[in-house]
Design a protein around this motif. Structure first.
Motif, PDB file in Angstrom:
ATOM      1  N   GLU A  12      -5.471   2.699   0.731  1.00  0.00           N
ATOM      2  CA  GLU A  12      -4.907   1.438   0.229  1.00  0.00           C
ATOM      3  C   GLU A  12      -4.464   0.545   1.380  1.00  0.00           C
ATOM      4  OE1 GLU A  12      -1.749   2.355  -2.458  1.00  0.00           O
ATOM      5  OE2 GLU A  12      -3.067   3.164  -4.010  1.00  0.00           O
ATOM      6  N   ALA A  53       0.827  -1.211   0.000  1.00  0.00           N
ATOM      7  CA  ALA A  53       0.000   0.000   0.000  1.00  0.00           C
ATOM      8  C   ALA A  53       0.860   1.260   0.000  1.00  0.00           C
ATOM      9  CB  ALA A  53      -0.909  -0.002   1.219  1.00  0.00           C
ATOM     10  N   ASP A  67      -7.572  -1.069   2.952  1.00  0.00           N
ATOM     11  CA  ASP A  67      -8.082  -2.116   2.061  1.00  0.00           C
ATOM     12  C   ASP A  67      -7.198  -3.363   2.137  1.00  0.00           C
ATOM     13  OD1 ASP A  67      -9.897  -2.949  -0.215  1.00  0.00           O
ATOM     14  OD2 ASP A  67      -7.952  -3.094  -1.223  1.00  0.00           O
ATOM     15  N   TYR A  68      -5.885  -3.148   2.165  1.00  0.00           N
ATOM     16  CA  TYR A  68      -4.956  -4.282   2.170  1.00  0.00           C
ATOM     17  C   TYR A  68      -5.033  -5.074   3.476  1.00  0.00           C
ATOM     18  CZ  TYR A  68      -0.743  -7.049   1.505  1.00  0.00           C
ATOM     19  OH  TYR A  68       0.135  -8.093   1.370  1.00  0.00           O
TER      20      TYR A  68
END
Length: 335
Positions: free
Chosen positions: A149, A144, A152-153
């Protein structure tokens, strides 16, 4: 000539005792005025090179100059930062062994079921020192690149992501736990014996994430080559890092972790000695080199009102109450 014997009356006897006691009482302050007559030991609960150790060594030199004796920094590491306060409680209350500790003094009562001391009863307070923001970092090659990000990861790969901390009970552990709680994930936590080793492994790529104090992370962030930064843990952006957004503004509403530091002495340390230690502390936080270095570490020295025994006592009481609620709500425990 016959010698005359003059009996000593009860009044005369009690008068002599009272006079002797008064003389001893007058001698007390005189003796206190000679303090310190040897080096003062400043105990740090965490490893050399870590955030609290950095602060302690910055303050030690000007404090020693003010006191006229060397202030020796000693690291008493272990049990999530509780060994050092326990050592202070057992120390002779003469001012020669004192403690610098961060907000762990306020969080320990809620984190540990059996604590060998009471932060609100077993210490004399010297004064607050500084406030330190925290930052959330990752290894340089973490997938990320932005906070969205990152969220989400970790949500999709939580069983593969490792989260380092400076040890059980350390502020980095608490910050990491609160991060996981608010995001709703359970990452693999990796405890170290101090912030220094944790940061080294993050930069070396052995672990994925670390939430730690700017006294430790600022040089790495400014370097820009050894780690990624995703946000700061305070409600407002830092003046020294205005381009780094807060976690709060990026979606973790109410996320607020600021590390404060204070100095303590064993319960029963004479008031005159506490006053001398407090004076030395205030000299240190006004020292130009200390102010310069603390600013470089994106931290803030406290106001004169906070750098007092009463200022620290009130702040500690409020923080113990605050973190007791936060830790219990988050389900965080060091045991």
């Amino acid at each position: 000539m016959t010698a005359r014997f003059i009996p000593i009356s009860r009044r005369t006897t009690f008068g002599a005792i009272a006079a002797a006691c008064a003389a001893l009482a007058l001698g007390g302050p005189a003796a206190a005025n000679t303090w310190p007559e040897k080096n003062v030991t400043l105990v740090v609960p965490y490893s050399a090179g870590g955030p609290t150790d950095v602060v302690a060594r910055l303050l030690a030199v000007p404090m020693g100059q003010s006191l006229g004796q060397t202030v020796v920094v000693e690291n008493t590491v272990g049990a999530g930062g509780t060994l050092a306060p326990a050592r202070i409680v057992r120390s002779k209350p003469d001012g020669y062994t004192i403690l610098i500790h961060h907000m762990g003094m306020a969080t320990a009562p809620a984190l540990y079921k059996k604590l060998p001391y009471d932060p609100l009863k077993d210490f004399e307070y010297i004064g607050q020192v500084l406030d330190v923001p925290m930052t959330l970092l990752s290894r340089k090659d973490f997938p990320a690149n932005t906070f969205p990000e990152l969220l989400d990861y970790v949500k999709k790969n939580q069983d593969k992501v490792s989260l380092a901390n400076a040890g059980v009970g350390a502020v980095s552990q608490l910050c990491g736990m609160l991060f996981m709680h608010q995001v709703g994930v359970k990452l693999t936590t990796v405890p170290y014996k101090g912030a220094g080793p944790a940061m080294n492994d993050l930069m070396g790529g052995q672990v994925d994430l670390l939430c730690d104090q700017t006294t430790q992370t600022a040089p790495v962030i400014q370097d820009g080559k050894r780690a990624k930064v995703f946000g700061v843990t305070t409600p407002q952006r830092l003046a020294s890092m205005p381009n780094i957004p807060t976690l709060d503004e990026q979606g973790l509403k109410g996320f607020d972790v600021k590390v404060w530091h204070g100095m303590y002495a064993p319960k029963g340390t004479p008031k005159d000695v506490i006053e001398k230690l407090n004076k030395a502390l205030n000299v240190a936080i006004k020292d130009e080199n200390v102010k310069k270095r603390i600013a470089e570490l994106s931290s803030d020295l406290v106001s004169p009102e906070k750098a007092t025994p009463e200022g620290l006592r009130k702040h500690l009481e409020a923080e113990v109450a605050r973190w007791d609620k936060v830790i219990k709500a988050a389900g965080v425990s060091a045991e």
